[in-house]
Enzyme design. Structure first.
Site, PDB file in Angstrom:
ATOM      1  N   GLU A  29     -41.374 -37.669 -55.445  1.00  0.00           N
ATOM      2  CA  GLU A  29     -42.506 -36.754 -55.574  1.00  0.00           C
ATOM      3  C   GLU A  29     -42.943 -36.621 -57.028  1.00  0.00           C
ATOM      4  OE1 GLU A  29     -41.683 -33.699 -51.841  1.00  0.00           O
ATOM      5  OE2 GLU A  29     -40.719 -33.330 -53.767  1.00  0.00           O
ATOM      6  N   THR A  66     -46.479 -28.608 -45.179  1.00  0.00           N
ATOM      7  CA  THR A  66     -47.902 -28.522 -45.506  1.00  0.00           C
ATOM      8  C   THR A  66     -48.478 -29.900 -45.803  1.00  0.00           C
ATOM      9  OG1 THR A  66     -47.510 -26.317 -46.451  1.00  0.00           O
ATOM     10  CG2 THR A  66     -49.614 -27.363 -46.950  1.00  0.00           C
ATOM     11  N   GLY A 102     -36.917 -29.112 -51.719  1.00  0.00           N
ATOM     12  CA  GLY A 102     -36.238 -28.595 -50.542  1.00  0.00           C
ATOM     13  C   GLY A 102     -35.913 -29.682 -49.541  1.00  0.00           C
ATOM     14  N   LYS A 125     -39.665 -27.898 -56.613  1.00  0.00           N
ATOM     15  CA  LYS A 125     -39.781 -28.728 -55.430  1.00  0.00           C
ATOM     16  C   LYS A 125     -38.419 -29.348 -55.136  1.00  0.00           C
ATOM     17  CE  LYS A 125     -43.217 -31.547 -55.056  1.00  0.00           C
ATOM     18  NZ  LYS A 125     -43.348 -31.163 -53.631  1.00  0.00           N
ATOM     19  N   GLY A 147     -43.030 -32.571 -46.917  1.00  0.00           N
ATOM     20  CA  GLY A 147     -42.899 -31.196 -46.473  1.00  0.00           C
ATOM     21  C   GLY A 147     -43.909 -30.852 -45.397  1.00  0.00           C
ATOM     22  N   ASP A 160     -49.507 -32.486 -52.766  1.00  0.00           N
ATOM     23  CA  ASP A 160     -48.141 -32.199 -52.331  1.00  0.00           C
ATOM     24  C   ASP A 160     -47.934 -30.696 -52.272  1.00  0.00           C
ATOM     25  OD1 ASP A 160     -45.538 -32.643 -51.541  1.00  0.00           O
ATOM     26  OD2 ASP A 160     -44.983 -33.847 -53.287  1.00  0.00           O
ATOM     27  N   GLY A 161     -46.928 -30.291 -51.537  1.00  0.00           N
ATOM     28  CA  GLY A 161     -46.570 -28.886 -51.457  1.00  0.00           C
ATOM     29  C   GLY A 161     -45.598 -28.504 -52.557  1.00  0.00           C
ATOM     30  N   ALA A 162     -45.094 -27.286 -52.483  1.00  0.00           N
ATOM     31  CA  ALA A 162     -44.096 -26.799 -53.434  1.00  0.00           C
ATOM     32  C   ALA A 162     -43.284 -25.712 -52.754  1.00  0.00           C
ATOM     33  CB  ALA A 162     -44.751 -26.263 -54.704  1.00  0.00           C
ATOM     34  N   ASP A 163     -42.077 -25.532 -53.239  1.00  0.00           N
ATOM     35  CA  ASP A 163     -41.216 -24.471 -52.716  1.00  0.00           C
ATOM     36  C   ASP A 163     -41.446 -23.156 -53.449  1.00  0.00           C
ATOM     37  OD1 ASP A 163     -39.641 -26.075 -50.754  1.00  0.00           O
ATOM     38  OD2 ASP A 163     -39.108 -27.181 -52.553  1.00  0.00           O
TER      39      ASP A 163
END
Length: 238
Positions: A109, A33, A102, A100, A31, A87-90
């Site tokens: 992940e 970020t 997207g 997560k 993602g 990691d990022g997240a939605d």
């Protein structure tokens, strides 16, 4: 993406990289970020500020980016440990439960997050929600021959599921595992993420869904205060 959101993402990515230490095996998320985090890690390695780092990527895009930046990589199956995953997240709820997927790479992940000794989630403030799935759809990866059956079963559970279609090719999105993705909305959101993750994964034909429950150890939030981008560590509720 607005300039302010970009500033928030950059600030939180830099804060996450600051937690990486020499000799770590690091899970590199996916993602926008996470990409900024990978770029920051690559810059520190190139400048000699970090050394003996090994990355484990969660997507093809992340693998390509990390390789371009000279970050040494190792396959998950060849890794006996992951010290830290970032990691990022939605979406993130007050209990640190996440949606997560997207980017349709939530299977890898989740594998990396589960393996990690510590899992840090990096988001900007727009990703914080009181209840999951009121805004962002829940991705469910399914076998190609089972998507209609799974769609029907999800409907019986109260979810409206649509096959995710590609934007740069004809037909549906195909994951790195060669599967399809159903995007699901539950009318009143997800009140019990732990139970729903289990119930969806128990459906025949489902490989994995985008609910990440009881995995996040810390959530770093990029936000704007008085016109300046900053970072705070979110307090867990519940």
């Amino acid at each position: 993406m607005s300039d302010l959101q970009t500033q928030m993402k950059q600030a939180v990515a830099e804060a996450a990289v600051a937690q990486i230490r020499d000799g770590m095996v690091v899970g590199l998320g996916s993602g926008s970020t996470a990409a900024l985090m990978i770029e920051g890690l690559g810059a520190r390695l190139a400048a000699g500020q970090l050394r003996d780092i090994v990355g484990v990527t969660t997507s093809f895009q992340g693998e390509v980016l990390a390789a371009e930046l000279g970050i040494p990589l190792r396959a998950l199956n060849a890794t006996d440990r992951i010290d830290l995953a970032i990691d990022g997240a939605d979406e993130v709820d007050p209990s640190f439960q996440l949606i997560k997927g997207g980017g349709a790479c939530h299977v890898q992940e989740k594998l990396v997050a589960d393996r990690a000794e510590r899992f840090i989630v990096v988001v900007d403030s727009t990703k914080l929600v009181r209840c999951l799935n009121l805004d962002f759809l829940l991705p469910v990866e399914v076998l190609p021959g089972a998507w209609v059956q799974v769609q029907s079963r999800l409907k019986s559970m109260g979810g409206v599921a649509e096959l995710r279609m590609a934007t740069r090719k004809a037909g549906p999105v195909v994951t790195d595992q060669g599967n399809l993705v159903l995007d699901v909305r539950f009318e009143n959101g997800i009140s019990d993420p732990i139970a729903l993750e289990r119930d969806i994964n128990n459906l025949p034909g489902v490989l994995e869904n985008g609910l990440f429950v009881n995995l996040a150890d810390e959530v770093l939030v990029g936000e704007i205060k008085d016109g300046v981008a900053g970072v705070r560590s979110l307090d867990r509720v519940g």
